[in-house]
Design an enzyme around this catalytic site. Structure first.
Site, PDB file in Angstrom:
ATOM      1  N   ARG A  18       0.629  -1.277  -0.043  1.00 14.84           N
ATOM      2  CA  ARG A  18      -0.069  -0.067   0.298  1.00 14.84           C
ATOM      3  C   ARG A  18       0.828   1.301  -0.152  1.00 14.84           C
ATOM      4  O   ARG A  18       1.804   1.176   0.904  1.00 14.84           O
ATOM      5  CB  ARG A  18      -1.035   0.166   1.095  1.00 14.84           C
ATOM      6  CG  ARG A  18      -1.958  -1.359   1.367  1.00 14.84           C
ATOM      7  CD  ARG A  18      -2.825  -1.386   2.216  1.00 14.84           C
ATOM      8  NE  ARG A  18      -4.509  -0.185   1.087  1.00 14.84           N
ATOM      9  CZ  ARG A  18      -5.209   0.708   2.301  1.00 14.84           C
ATOM     10  NH1 ARG A  18      -5.692   0.398   3.671  1.00 14.84           N
ATOM     11  NH2 ARG A  18      -5.817   1.330   1.379  1.00 14.84           N
TER      12      ARG A  18
ATOM     13  N   ASP B 247      -3.041   8.984   6.908  1.00 13.83           N
ATOM     14  CA  ASP B 247      -2.354   8.444   6.046  1.00 13.83           C
ATOM     15  C   ASP B 247      -0.754   8.559   6.063  1.00 13.83           C
ATOM     16  O   ASP B 247       0.168   8.236   5.985  1.00 13.83           O
ATOM     17  CB  ASP B 247      -2.737   7.598   4.696  1.00 13.83           C
ATOM     18  CG  ASP B 247      -3.955   6.671   5.137  1.00 13.83           C
ATOM     19  OD1 ASP B 247      -5.124   7.204   5.482  1.00 13.83           O
ATOM     20  OD2 ASP B 247      -3.598   5.582   5.130  1.00 13.83           O
TER      21      ASP B 247
ATOM     22  N   ASN C  75      -6.028  11.719   3.670  1.00 13.75           N
ATOM     23  CA  ASN C  75      -6.363  10.718   4.103  1.00 13.75           C
ATOM     24  C   ASN C  75      -7.556  10.604   3.125  1.00 13.75           C
ATOM     25  O   ASN C  75      -7.686  10.402   1.726  1.00 13.75           O
ATOM     26  CB  ASN C  75      -6.857  11.801   4.936  1.00 13.75           C
ATOM     27  CG  ASN C  75      -7.564  10.379   6.136  1.00 13.75           C
ATOM     28  OD1 ASN C  75      -6.930   9.448   6.493  1.00 13.75           O
ATOM     29  ND2 ASN C  75      -8.877  10.936   6.470  1.00 13.75           N
TER      30      ASN C  75
HETATM   31  O1  MRU Z   1      -7.778   2.201   3.187  1.00 17.03           O
HETATM   32  P1  MRU Z   1      -7.740   2.399   4.959  1.00 17.03           P
HETATM   33  O2  MRU Z   1      -8.789   2.161   5.388  1.00 17.03           O
HETATM   34  O3  MRU Z   1      -6.065   1.645   5.117  1.00 17.03           O
HETATM   35  O4  MRU Z   1      -7.563   3.882   4.969  1.00 17.03           O
HETATM   36  C1  MRU Z   1      -7.700   4.300   6.673  1.00 17.03           C
HETATM   37  C2  MRU Z   1      -7.972   5.863   6.644  1.00 17.03           C
HETATM   38  O5  MRU Z   1      -7.808   6.433   5.914  1.00 17.03           O
HETATM   39  C3  MRU Z   1      -7.321   6.621   7.773  1.00 17.03           C
HETATM   40  O6  MRU Z   1      -7.604   7.691   8.130  1.00 17.03           O
HETATM   41  C4  MRU Z   1      -5.582   7.030   8.209  1.00 17.03           C
HETATM   42  O7  MRU Z   1      -5.550   5.913   8.151  1.00 17.03           O
HETATM   43  C5  MRU Z   1      -4.848   6.804   9.706  1.00 17.03           C
HETATM   44  S1  MRU Z   1      -5.714   5.636  10.672  1.00 17.03           S
HETATM   45  C6  MRU Z   1      -5.308   5.994  12.349  1.00 17.03           C
END
Ligand code: MRU
Length: 322
Positions: free
Chosen positions: A80, A222, A232
């Site tokens: 990712r 993120d 994010n």
């Molecule tokens: O695709 P995801 O579910 O991994 O995305 C998560 C998010 O966007 C969260 O807001 C971010 O990772 C922060 S988690 C504390």
């Protein structure tokens, strides 16, 4: 009530399969880094800090099995691309392996990063909650709770802390298309914590904010670039625009490991594109998983090292010199 999405037991990493929540609680037992990489790619474990912690345990598994740590790091980093915690954890593990040399040291490091995440979450959550006033109604997007950090949670941690202090009346939970992290995961966590909440369609946020039903928006991140731009979950940026239009605070809650001093601005953050079938099985879809909110729309960033405010480039240099 804190959910624990990752456990290390008997030389294996147990991953709570978040794709099956809230319907079923199933655990995936990973004996190898490659199996952890699959869990991250397919989002059995998700959320920037939690995938960082999972990657640290994956590096420990690779070490225990005598696998090449360089190759394992490359495999993990490719799963990712947006969440920088993943690369950060891999780099920490590779540096530790290079300096220590004795097998078993990476498991210690993974456990330490796991503990540190919980401590950071609790500190930044208390700092964020201090901005709340009794009776506040907050809106959050995606899931930035214990499931997403393997600790206390970031944005949801702020909400929990505000609730414990009697400063939160209710949470509006964006359902978060297309994978419904809000409707499935945040709602599940808030329910377990006993926090009043209502799930809304993402497209309802504008009218809720316009009619004065939201006092603050709190989200996770993120990756935060050196200038304070925030990547994010897709759908975060429109919330920041709405918050600015209606003059309510837009807060970001994230640990220092989410700040990437090597990424100068939001335009340089790689945005993951996922399978179009997640959006629609019919017809042609485009599925960017994250968006970027410009720093100028962010009221404050809550970190374990303090609350950051504009000018963000200076504030970020202080806490994450790179
Ligand atoms: O695709 P995801 O579910 O991994 O995305 C998560 C998010 O966007 C969260 O807001 C971010 O990772 C922060 S988690 C504390």
């Amino acid at each position: 009530v804190t959910a624990r999405p990752l456990r290390f037991e008997d030389e294996a990493l147990l991953v709570l399969d978040q794709r099956a929540l809230p319907g079923r609680e199933t655990w995936i037992r990973c004996h190898s880094a490659a199996e952890v990489a699959d869990c991250i790619r397919e989002m059995a474990v998700r959320g920037a800090p939690a995938i960082g912690v999972a990657a640290a345990y994956a590096m420990a598994l690779a070490e225990l099995r005598g696998e090449d740590l360089e190759r394992t790091g490359t495999l993990l980093r490719a799963t990712r691309p947006t969440a920088v915690n993943l690369a950060w954890a891999v780099e920490r593990a590779q540096a530790a392996a290079a300096s220590a040399g004795d097998t078993g040291s990476l498991l210690e490091l993974a456990r330490e990063l796991h503990r540190e995440q919980d401590e950071a979450d609790r500190r930044l959550s208390a700092l964020g909650a201090a901005r709340f006033k009794a009776g506040d109604r907050a809106l959050t997007h995606c899931n930035a709770g214990a499931l997403a950090t393997a600790g206390y949670g970031t944005a949801c941690g702020v909400l929990r802390s505000a609730w414990e202090q009697g400063l939160l009346a209710q949470v509006w939970v964006d359902e978060t298309r297309p994978l419904l992290q809000g409707a499935r995961l945040t709602a599940w966590e808030l329910e377990r914590a006993g926090i009043p909440h209502r799930v809304v369609a993402d497209s309802a946020a504008g009218s809720l904010i316009a009619r004065g039903a939201v006092d603050r928006v709190v989200v996770g991140a993120d990756r935060i670039a050196a200038n304070g731009d925030v990547a994010n979950k897709i759908g975060t940026y429109p919330l920041a625009v709405l918050a600015a239009r209606h003059e309510i605070p837009f807060y970001v809650a994230a640990p220092i490991s989410t700040i990437d001093p090597a990424t100068p601005d939001g335009g340089s953050i790689p945005i993951e594109e996922r399978d179009p079938a997640e959006v629609s099985e019919h017809g042609r879809a485009f599925n960017p998983a994250f968006d970027v909110t410009p720093a100028e729309l962010v009221t404050a960033i809550f970190t374990e090292a303090g609350v950051l405010e504009a000018p963000y480039d200076e504030a970020i240099r202080r806490v994450a010199p790179g």
